[in-house]
Scaffold this active site. Structure first.
Site, PDB file in Angstrom:
ATOM      1  N   ASP A   1       2.916   2.141   6.164  1.00  0.00           N
ATOM      2  CA  ASP A   1       3.782   1.187   6.181  1.00  0.00           C
ATOM      3  C   ASP A   1       4.521   0.957   7.568  1.00  0.00           C
ATOM      4  O   ASP A   1       5.821   0.828   7.511  1.00  0.00           O
ATOM      5  CB  ASP A   1       4.930   1.567   5.033  1.00  0.00           C
ATOM      6  CG  ASP A   1       4.424   1.666   3.829  1.00  0.00           C
ATOM      7  OD1 ASP A   1       3.365   1.037   3.539  1.00  0.00           O
ATOM      8  OD2 ASP A   1       4.603   2.896   2.956  1.00  0.00           O
TER       9      ASP A   1
ATOM     10  N   LYS B   1       1.200  -2.387  10.305  1.00  0.00           N
ATOM     11  CA  LYS B   1       0.026  -2.582  10.870  1.00  0.00           C
ATOM     12  C   LYS B   1      -0.354  -3.941  10.553  1.00  0.00           C
ATOM     13  O   LYS B   1      -1.003  -4.516  11.468  1.00  0.00           O
ATOM     14  CB  LYS B   1      -1.169  -1.574  10.343  1.00  0.00           C
ATOM     15  CG  LYS B   1      -0.548  -0.182  10.752  1.00  0.00           C
ATOM     16  CD  LYS B   1      -1.726   0.809  10.106  1.00  0.00           C
ATOM     17  CE  LYS B   1      -1.558   0.942   8.615  1.00  0.00           C
ATOM     18  NZ  LYS B   1      -0.325   1.724   7.952  1.00  0.00           N
TER      19      LYS B   1
ATOM     20  N   LYS C   1       0.841  -7.095  10.258  1.00  0.00           N
ATOM     21  CA  LYS C   1       1.291  -8.193  11.256  1.00  0.00           C
ATOM     22  C   LYS C   1       0.554  -8.009  12.675  1.00  0.00           C
ATOM     23  O   LYS C   1       0.223  -8.851  13.508  1.00  0.00           O
ATOM     24  CB  LYS C   1       2.774  -7.901  11.407  1.00  0.00           C
ATOM     25  CG  LYS C   1       3.144  -8.672  12.662  1.00  0.00           C
ATOM     26  CD  LYS C   1       4.687  -8.481  13.105  1.00  0.00           C
ATOM     27  CE  LYS C   1       5.034  -9.141  14.411  1.00  0.00           C
ATOM     28  NZ  LYS C   1       6.033  -9.307  14.924  1.00  0.00           N
TER      29      LYS C   1
ATOM     30  N   GLY D   1      -1.268  -1.656   1.541  1.00  0.00           N
ATOM     31  CA  GLY D   1      -0.316  -3.060   1.383  1.00  0.00           C
ATOM     32  C   GLY D   1      -0.137  -3.437   2.759  1.00  0.00           C
ATOM     33  O   GLY D   1       0.643  -2.875   3.477  1.00  0.00           O
ATOM     34  N   HIS D   2      -0.819  -4.478   3.203  1.00  0.00           N
ATOM     35  CA  HIS D   2      -0.554  -5.036   4.309  1.00  0.00           C
ATOM     36  C   HIS D   2       0.232  -6.538   4.412  1.00  0.00           C
ATOM     37  O   HIS D   2      -0.585  -7.262   4.004  1.00  0.00           O
ATOM     38  CB  HIS D   2      -1.622  -5.215   5.001  1.00  0.00           C
ATOM     39  CG  HIS D   2      -2.469  -3.766   5.672  1.00  0.00           C
ATOM     40  ND1 HIS D   2      -3.540  -3.596   6.097  1.00  0.00           N
ATOM     41  CD2 HIS D   2      -1.724  -2.591   5.631  1.00  0.00           C
ATOM     42  CE1 HIS D   2      -3.811  -2.374   6.185  1.00  0.00           C
ATOM     43  NE2 HIS D   2      -2.576  -1.642   5.963  1.00  0.00           N
TER      44      HIS D   2
ATOM     45  N   GLN E   1      -2.634   3.020   5.640  1.00  0.00           N
ATOM     46  CA  GLN E   1      -1.883   4.231   5.526  1.00  0.00           C
ATOM     47  C   GLN E   1      -1.531   4.776   7.075  1.00  0.00           C
ATOM     48  O   GLN E   1      -1.346   4.177   8.087  1.00  0.00           O
ATOM     49  CB  GLN E   1      -2.746   5.442   4.688  1.00  0.00           C
ATOM     50  CG  GLN E   1      -2.615   4.964   3.277  1.00  0.00           C
ATOM     51  CD  GLN E   1      -4.185   4.281   3.123  1.00  0.00           C
ATOM     52  OE1 GLN E   1      -5.073   4.684   3.437  1.00  0.00           O
ATOM     53  NE2 GLN E   1      -4.018   3.516   1.986  1.00  0.00           N
TER      54      GLN E   1
ATOM     55  N   ARG F   1      10.834   3.272  -0.542  1.00  0.00           N
ATOM     56  CA  ARG F   1      10.316   4.395   0.186  1.00  0.00           C
ATOM     57  C   ARG F   1      11.646   5.244   0.729  1.00  0.00           C
ATOM     58  O   ARG F   1      12.716   4.776   0.910  1.00  0.00           O
ATOM     59  CB  ARG F   1       9.708   3.539   1.620  1.00  0.00           C
ATOM     60  CG  ARG F   1       8.555   2.765   1.323  1.00  0.00           C
ATOM     61  CD  ARG F   1       8.200   1.837   2.569  1.00  0.00           C
ATOM     62  NE  ARG F   1       7.264   0.953   2.150  1.00  0.00           N
ATOM     63  CZ  ARG F   1       6.911  -0.212   2.827  1.00  0.00           C
ATOM     64  NH1 ARG F   1       7.924  -0.699   3.522  1.00  0.00           N
ATOM     65  NH2 ARG F   1       5.944  -0.841   2.483  1.00  0.00           N
TER      66      ARG F   1
ATOM     67  N   LYS G   1       9.820  -2.927  13.717  1.00  0.00           N
ATOM     68  CA  LYS G   1      11.047  -2.730  12.922  1.00  0.00           C
ATOM     69  C   LYS G   1      12.506  -2.436  13.744  1.00  0.00           C
ATOM     70  O   LYS G   1      13.214  -1.578  12.988  1.00  0.00           O
ATOM     71  CB  LYS G   1      10.705  -2.278  11.637  1.00  0.00           C
ATOM     72  CG  LYS G   1       9.843  -2.853  10.812  1.00  0.00           C
ATOM     73  CD  LYS G   1       9.835  -2.460   9.486  1.00  0.00           C
ATOM     74  CE  LYS G   1      10.463  -2.984   8.181  1.00  0.00           C
ATOM     75  NZ  LYS G   1      10.454  -2.775   6.968  1.00  0.00           N
TER      76      LYS G   1
HETATM   77  P1  IMP Z   1      -3.363   7.602  -2.957  1.00  0.00           P
HETATM   78  O1  IMP Z   1      -4.008   6.974  -1.750  1.00  0.00           O
HETATM   79  O2  IMP Z   1      -3.175   6.410  -3.823  1.00  0.00           O
HETATM   80  O3  IMP Z   1      -4.168   8.561  -3.627  1.00  0.00           O
HETATM   81  O4  IMP Z   1      -1.996   8.088  -3.109  1.00  0.00           O
HETATM   82  C1  IMP Z   1      -1.565   9.615  -2.198  1.00  0.00           C
HETATM   83  C2  IMP Z   1      -0.469   9.261  -1.366  1.00  0.00           C
HETATM   84  O5  IMP Z   1      -0.547   8.166  -0.217  1.00  0.00           O
HETATM   85  C3  IMP Z   1       0.709   8.931  -2.101  1.00  0.00           C
HETATM   86  O6  IMP Z   1       2.097   9.288  -1.448  1.00  0.00           O
HETATM   87  C4  IMP Z   1       0.982   7.590  -1.560  1.00  0.00           C
HETATM   88  O7  IMP Z   1       2.236   6.861  -1.749  1.00  0.00           O
HETATM   89  C5  IMP Z   1       0.534   7.407  -0.330  1.00  0.00           C
HETATM   90  N1  IMP Z   1       0.042   6.103   0.131  1.00  0.00           N
HETATM   91  C6  IMP Z   1      -1.356   5.425  -0.289  1.00  0.00           C
HETATM   92  N2  IMP Z   1      -1.313   4.221   0.492  1.00  0.00           N
HETATM   93  C7  IMP Z   1      -0.286   4.250   1.080  1.00  0.00           C
HETATM   94  C8  IMP Z   1      -0.128   2.927   1.902  1.00  0.00           C
HETATM   95  O8  IMP Z   1      -0.719   2.045   2.161  1.00  0.00           O
HETATM   96  N3  IMP Z   1       1.278   3.100   2.374  1.00  0.00           N
HETATM   97  C9  IMP Z   1       1.920   4.249   2.318  1.00  0.00           C
HETATM   98  N4  IMP Z   1       1.558   5.450   1.599  1.00  0.00           N
HETATM   99  C10 IMP Z   1       0.430   5.337   1.014  1.00  0.00           C
END
Ligand code: IMP
Length: 430
Positions: free
Chosen positions: A14, A17, A19, A41-42, A225, A306, A332
């Site tokens: 988060d 990335k 943008k 989530g971008h 991530q 968050r 940010k």
């Molecule tokens: P998973 O990827 O769904 O297995 O989640 C494992 C951990 O990674 C959790 O703490 C999620 O909140 C975190 N996580 C997965 N994808 C994202 C992302 O795109 N942004 C932030 N945290 C993420």
């Protein structure tokens, strides 16, 4: 000369990335995703219009740019088609621009069911996953039982392969987790329906990337991530199930590591984390509330709030080391506008000793007390600024301090969500 640039998150995801990938796409022939899935989530904001992408590369809004999904990405066909259709409704010809590697593992509804069942069973120790089936599908990949995109090519063997994997999933679901069975017929019919849309996009992604290289075209590799969610280098077990460090760009796309020319680390001007796990600089005071509310810090995939805290340079040094960061993009910064003081964690105190290293035992991060260097804030708004010289003096000092602490340049500064809210001091493609 052509360049291959990798964009990764240097914190817990988060960082913004999407943008930056969208912005840098102006200079490239293709954008490639190489790990993760629709857990990402971008968020892109173009002329005030917001688009959230989960699986499709953030270059998709650009004409004449190919978007590639590399073998390291895990794909839910249902999620992919849903996301594509939404973009198509907005006039983006997704299926003309998108190519998918034949090696991508497929996320089935049973992977999602297993993800949710596992989290439920873990109770208070839950990871806080996105519930998208990411962990279970990577488990199956490593166990050599997963269905891959290439399995869609042969309809006759598809049902048998699906039957074997579902036998295993249903055994776990019913006997170990006490959950409902998943239907073979239903999932098979779903795959058959989805197959026709997917088949034309199946490609040799590493071959396409090599062709672009021979044609001296730029390529952008889009990470998802962040480094501390990496399965090997992150805050295990509170991590995602893929490698999020820069080397994953090579493995997850089929391009050798010598071809990666510049690694851009995206760093938010403070820190956030969704889900459980250690977070030394987390704040539970008015500053944390400011960062969360002004920064609108809610997960783009799950909508969860968050956790927020100050910038952590001890952690960032680790990202630089693990990912060979060439330069940073700071995002940010405007969220810090109006704060009277701002802190950066430069060292941890652990068992009465001061250290500037990450602890050997990750669980010790919970016992690390952050030691801070304090900076004066700034009154004036930095929102939307396009020139570094227009920055308030204290904002410049904050940026310079980060550069000095990390011994790397901040090449791009993002001053707001829109494409043109950006200061480019050094374009990695130039
Ligand atoms: P998973 O990827 O769904 O297995 O989640 C494992 C951990 O990674 C959790 O703490 C999620 O909140 C975190 N996580 C997965 N994808 C994202 C992302 O795109 N942004 C932030 N945290 C993420």
């Amino acid at each position: 000369m052509s360049k291959n640039v990798v964009v990764i998150g240097t914190q817990w995801g988060d960082e913004g990335k999407g943008k930056i990938v969208d912005l840098l796409t102006e200079d490239v022939a293709a954008v490639v995703r190489f790990q993760g899935g629709h857990n990402a989530g971008h968020t892109l904001v173009i002329e005030g219009n917001k688009t959230v992408l989960h699986l499709i590369p953030s270059g998709i809004l650009h004409e004449n740019v190919h978007c590639l999904i590399g073998n390291g990405v895990v794909i839910s066909l249902q999620a992919l088609i849903k996301e594509a259709k939404k973009l198509i409704e907005n006039g983006i010809p997704v299926f003309d621009r998108l190519k998918i590697s034949s090696g991508c593992p497929l996320i089935l509804p049973s992977h999602e069911a297993l993800d949710l069942a596992k989290e439920k069973k873990l109770g208070k120790s839950a990871i806080g996953t996105t519930g998208r089936g990411i962990g279970p599908v990577y488990e199956d990949k490593v166990a050599r039982r997963v269905l891959r995109v290439s399995d869609l090519l042969n309809k006759d063997s598809l049902r048998e392969k699906l039957k074997n994997i579902l036998n295993y999933h249903n055994f776990l679901l019913t006997n170990y987790f006490d959950e409902k069975e998943q239907s073979l017929d239903e999932i098979f019919n779903q795959l058959l329906d989805q197959r026709d849309l997917i088949l034309p996009m199946i490609s040799d992604v590493s071959g396409i990337l090599d062709d672009y290289h021979q044609q001296k075209k730029n390529i952008l590799f889009e990470g998802a991530q962040g480094v501390f969610l990496d399965i090997d280098h992150g805050t295990y077990p509170y991590v995602t199930s893929s490698n999020t460090v820069s080397a994953a760009a090579s493995i997850g796309s089929g391009v050798g590591p010598k071809r990666l020319d510049y690694i851009m680390g995206i760093v938010k001007a403070y820190t956030t984390r969704v889900g459980s796990g250690p977070f030394p600089t987390e704040l539970h005071d008015k500053y944390g509330e400011h960062l969360g509310s002004v920064g609108v810090e809610f997960g783009a995939t799950t909508g969860r709030p968050r956790r927020c805290g100050w910038l952590d340079v001890v952690a960032l040094r680790r990202s630089v080391l693990n990912s060979s960061i060439s330069g940073f993009c700071l995002t940010k910064l405007d969220v810090l506008d109006g704060l009277e003081k701002i802190k950066i964690c430069t060292e941890y105190k652990l068992h009465d000793k001061t250290t500037s290293n990450f602890p050997l035992e990750i669980s010790e991060l919970d016992n690390c007390e952050p030691l801070y260097e304090e900076f004066e804030g700034w009154e004036d708004s930095t929102k939307g600024l396009k020139r570094f010289s227009d920055m308030p003096l204290n904002a410049k000092k904050y940026i310079q301090a980060i550069e000095e602490m990390l011994h790397l340049p901040i090449d791009i500064i993002s001053t707001g969500p829109d494409r043109d809210h950006t200061i480019i001091r050094n374009n990695p493609f130039s």
